[in-house]
Every structure is written in C-alpha cells, then in structure tokens.
Design an enzyme around this catalytic site. Structure first.
Site, short mmCIF file in Angstrom:
data_model
loop_
_atom_site.label_atom_id
_atom_site.label_comp_id
_atom_site.label_asym_id
_atom_site.label_seq_id
_atom_site.Cartn_x
_atom_site.Cartn_y
_atom_site.Cartn_z
CB CYS A 49 -0.94 0.00 1.20
SG CYS A 49 -2.12 -1.36 1.11
CG ASN B 93 -6.73 -0.85 0.60
OD1 ASN B 93 -6.01 -0.36 -0.27
ND2 ASN B 93 -6.24 -1.39 1.71
CG HIS C 96 -3.30 3.29 2.01
ND1 HIS C 96 -3.64 2.97 0.72
CD2 HIS C 96 -3.47 2.16 2.75
CE1 HIS C 96 -3.99 1.71 0.68
NE2 HIS C 96 -3.89 1.19 1.89
N1 COA Z 1 -19.51 -8.41 8.23
C1 COA Z 1 -20.07 -8.65 9.42
N2 COA Z 1 -19.34 -8.97 10.50
C2 COA Z 1 -18.02 -9.03 10.36
C3 COA Z 1 -17.38 -8.79 9.14
C4 COA Z 1 -18.18 -8.46 8.04
N3 COA Z 1 -17.68 -8.21 6.83
N4 COA Z 1 -16.04 -8.92 9.29
C5 COA Z 1 -15.85 -9.24 10.60
N5 COA Z 1 -17.03 -9.31 11.24
C6 COA Z 1 -17.31 -9.63 12.63
C7 COA Z 1 -16.21 -10.44 13.27
O1 COA Z 1 -16.35 -11.81 12.99
C8 COA Z 1 -16.40 -10.10 14.71
O2 COA Z 1 -17.45 -10.88 15.22
P1 COA Z 1 -17.33 -11.54 16.68
O3 COA Z 1 -17.23 -10.38 17.62
O4 COA Z 1 -18.58 -12.33 16.78
O5 COA Z 1 -16.08 -12.36 16.64
C9 COA Z 1 -16.89 -8.65 14.69
O6 COA Z 1 -17.38 -8.43 13.37
C10 COA Z 1 -15.79 -7.65 14.95
O7 COA Z 1 -14.66 -8.01 14.17
P2 COA Z 1 -13.34 -7.19 14.20
O8 COA Z 1 -12.27 -7.95 13.48
O9 COA Z 1 -13.08 -6.77 15.63
O10 COA Z 1 -13.78 -5.91 13.35
P3 COA Z 1 -12.98 -4.60 13.15
O11 COA Z 1 -13.78 -3.48 13.65
O12 COA Z 1 -11.55 -4.72 13.62
O13 COA Z 1 -12.94 -4.50 11.56
C11 COA Z 1 -11.46 -4.76 9.69
C12 COA Z 1 -12.25 -5.48 10.78
C13 COA Z 1 -10.71 -5.82 8.89
C14 COA Z 1 -12.45 -4.02 8.80
C15 COA Z 1 -10.48 -3.75 10.35
O14 COA Z 1 -9.77 -4.37 11.36
C16 COA Z 1 -9.53 -3.12 9.37
O15 COA Z 1 -9.92 -2.41 8.48
N6 COA Z 1 -8.20 -3.34 9.57
C17 COA Z 1 -7.19 -2.79 8.68
C18 COA Z 1 -7.00 -3.71 7.54
C19 COA Z 1 -6.16 -3.10 6.45
O16 COA Z 1 -6.00 -1.92 6.39
N7 COA Z 1 -5.61 -3.94 5.58
C20 COA Z 1 -4.87 -3.49 4.44
C21 COA Z 1 -3.52 -3.06 4.80
S1 COA Z 1 -3.14 -1.42 4.34
#
Ligand code: COA
Length: 340
Positions: free
Chosen positions: A120, A290, A260
């Site tokens: 990224c 993204n 980003h």
């Molecule tokens: N739809 C519904 N529920 C979802 C889901 C989706 N698409 N994805 C995850 N969940 C659920 C999880 O299973 C979890 O459920 P649980 O509490 O029963 O276990 C709950 O939502 C919370 O999950 P969590 O992982 O804590 O969510 P989050 O708020 O951290 O969001 C991301 C997840 C991936 C969106 C977030 O962490 C993120 O954007 N991280 C950065 C990733 C990134 O930038 N990657 C590229 C590199 S530059």
C-alpha cells in the site's frame, strides 16, 4: 524555507491520470457472497462500493488508460517518456516486469523502467524513487504508476477481507520545475518484522506454487486486521507531523492530506491524532475501497481535477502498508485547476 539534503533539481508533478474498471461491486452484492451487511461494512470501513476487474484482467490493462490520461493531461506523447516506475503487488506476472509490458502497451518505446513492491506504500516509495531519478538529472521525466488488481488475491469467502478491496490505477508524471517547489521532502520507513501481520506467503521462492500451497490457501492475502489498524493510524499521523515540522511548517499550513485509503476509521484516527478537522483529509474510500498502490494517486488526481487542491497549496501524501512500509511526502501543488 529549510531544504533538507535532497538533490539538486526541483521536481514536481506535471500531469495526473486514473482508471478504474467499469464493474462495480456494492455492499449489497457482498451480502450474497458472505455473511455481512451493508450497514456493517459502511460503519466499520466507510466503503459503499468498489470497482473490480473482470476475471483475467492484468494490471497492465488497468494501468495503460491511466498512463495515457496522465500523458494527455501534460501534453506528452508516449515516445517522450524516459522512465516508468510501476508500483504494484499484483504484477501481470513475475517477469517480465509490468513496467516493460506497459511500456510496450502504451508505446513508450524510449522509456526504461521497473516494478517496485511496497504494497500500500508503493506509490509514495515510487514517487520518491522517481523524484531522485529526475532530481539527479539522469532522466527528464518519469511516469509513476500505482496499480493493483488486489481482488485477485482476495479469498472471497473471508468476510474480514473481501469487503475491503477494489482495483484501480493512478499515474503521475514527474518533471523538473522551473518555478515553485514541487516535492519538498519525503520520509520513508520499513520494518520487516511486521511481515507476520500482512502478507501473501504462496507463489514465490519460499512457497513455490503447488497443489499443497493451493490447498492451504497460501495464494490469498493474509492480514491481522486489528494489528494493522492500530499501527497504520499512528504511523501515518506521526510521519505526517514529522515531515511537516522538519520543513518549518505547522499542520494548519497543509491544505490537504491524502492518506492511503484502507479504512475510514483509520483515516479518522489519523485526523484525530493530528488534531485536524476531517475536511483537511481526503476521503474517497466510499467509492473505491482499498485499491492498494492506487489509492493515493487516484485521490490526488480527483483532488486536482475538482479544485480541492489549487496551485500553491501544500499537500501531504501518507501511506502505510505491507512490509511494514510507511512514509509521507510533502509537496507544493503547481498545476492550475483544469477548466470545464
Ligand atoms: N460483516 C459482518 N461482520 C463481520 C465482518 C463483516 N464483513 N467482518 C468481521 N465481522 C465480525 C467479526 O467476525 C467479529 O465478530 P465476533 O465479535 O462475533 O467475533 C466482529 O465483526 C468484529 O470483528 P473485528 O475484526 O473486531 O472488526 P474490526 O472493527 O476490527 O474491523 C477490519 C475489521 C478488517 C475491517 C479492520 O480491522 C480493518 O480495516 N483493519 C485494517 C485492515 C487493512 O487496512 N488492511 C490493508 C492493509 S493497508
């Protein structure tokens, strides 16, 4: 103003272009693929839709229209381009480089080039490399291309990742500047110990493709979303402040920060840590998701076209990505807003 140890010629952006595939994948479409909801995706990521390439579309096919658009905006013919840097983690193939494929595709027959891998952060690493090539006088101009077809690495049954990514390309032309300041400074970082949190293990010399690597899903992107989320927001905010302050400016002097686009909540956390309003930060993740190396040049192109950045404005580009890699570039925008 203080000029920090960068080479001699002043270098700036003299043209921009972008391209995204026509196909749009909405959150409602994703509801049919995995257990998720439009509401969850919008509130947790800020994404409403993303453009995705048709199966079998190589990165060079997405990059070529963006390069042509950037050349057109500057009034250059493909033969006048000296150098092409393609930043991508989804090249057409391992070799030849996508830069070579693209050189042929757009007819830039006098250019040499290479691919650069910084996930990224690819575009800002590429912009710094392009800056150095022009500043040193070794080339007259560079097309810096940020392109990714990241949907080719996505595991479409994994709701933690398939909601996040889109495909696209942004390109800028770098040239010496007669007046104004163009790129003022950049700070880049890498920390290889972060590789465990964001990677794709299969397909390279570590795990050459085999039935076993396919069965284990090693050809898919892996991310620890929470780990990346935390470090991305603090790193982008801190490196932005560092590049602003070491050049004698205050954060309030910056007209627009183009971060980003990984998650709206990461962008909001960056703004909060910098103590600035949301309006000072570009957000277009709602429409593209993204797009990896393409988020920043697409944002820059749209900001220039819409007049959101104007001639004379100070702009910071900042990114965080796999590697880990991160950094920030401070520049003074030198182009007039296009008319009509
Ligand atoms: N739809 C519904 N529920 C979802 C889901 C989706 N698409 N994805 C995850 N969940 C659920 C999880 O299973 C979890 O459920 P649980 O509490 O029963 O276990 C709950 O939502 C919370 O999950 P969590 O992982 O804590 O969510 P989050 O708020 O951290 O969001 C991301 C997840 C991936 C969106 C977030 O962490 C993120 O954007 N991280 C950065 C990733 C990134 O930038 N990657 C590229 C590199 S530059």
């Amino acid at each position: 103003m203080v000029k920090r140890g960068l080479p001699v010629r002043t270098v700036g952006i003299t043209g921009t272009g972008m391209y995204v595939p026509d196909r749009i994948l909405t959150n409602t479409h994703l509801e049919q693929l995995v257990e998720t909801s439009d509401e969850w995706i919008r509130t947790r990521t800020g994404i409403r839709e993303r453009h995705i390439a048709s199966p079998g579309t190589p990165a060079s096919d997405i990059a070529a229209p963006a390069v042509r658009a950037a050349l057109k905006s500057r009034g250059l013919s493909p033969e006048e381009i000296d150098h092409i840097i393609v930043t991508t983690v989804t090249p057409d193939m391992f070799f030849p480089s996508t830069a070579c494929v693209l050189q042929d595709k757009v007819g830039a027959r006098n250019a040499w080039g290479y691919d650069l891998s910084a996930a990224c952060s690819g575009f800002i690493f590429g912009l710094a490399a392009g800056y150095q090539a022009v500043a040193s006088g070794s080339v007259r101009n560079v097309a810096v291309v940020g392109v990714d077809v990241l949907t080719t690495l996505v595991e479409w049954t994994n709701r933690n990742q398939c909601i996040l990514f889109g495909d696209g390309c942004g390109t800028v032309i770098l040239e010496p500047m007669d007046e104004g300041e163009g790129i003022i400074d950049f700070i880049l970082h890498a920390d290889g110990s972060g590789a465990q949190y964001l990677h794709m293990l299969g397909g390279g010399s570590l795990n050459p493709p085999s039935h076993a690597t396919l069965d284990k899903g090693l050809h898919y992107l892996y991310q620890d979303g929470k780990a990346v989320f935390k470090i991305a927001s603090t790193s982008m905010a801190d490196v932005t402040m560092e590049v602003v302050e070491r050049n004698g400016f205050a954060i309030g002097d910056i007209s627009l920060i183009i971060p980003h686009q990984a998650n709206l909540r990461i962008i909001e956390a960056v703004a909060k840590r910098l103590g600035i309003e949301r309006e000072q930060v570009l957000v277009n993740i709602d429409r593209y998701g993204n797009t990896t190396a393409a988020t920043i040049p697409i944002g820059l192109h749209e900001a220039a076209l819409s007049g959101r950045i104007k001639k004379g404005d100070l702009v910071v580009l900042t990114s965080f990505g796999g590697g880990y890699t991160w950094g920030a570039i401070l520049l003074r925008w030198e182009l007039d807003t296009p008319q009509g």
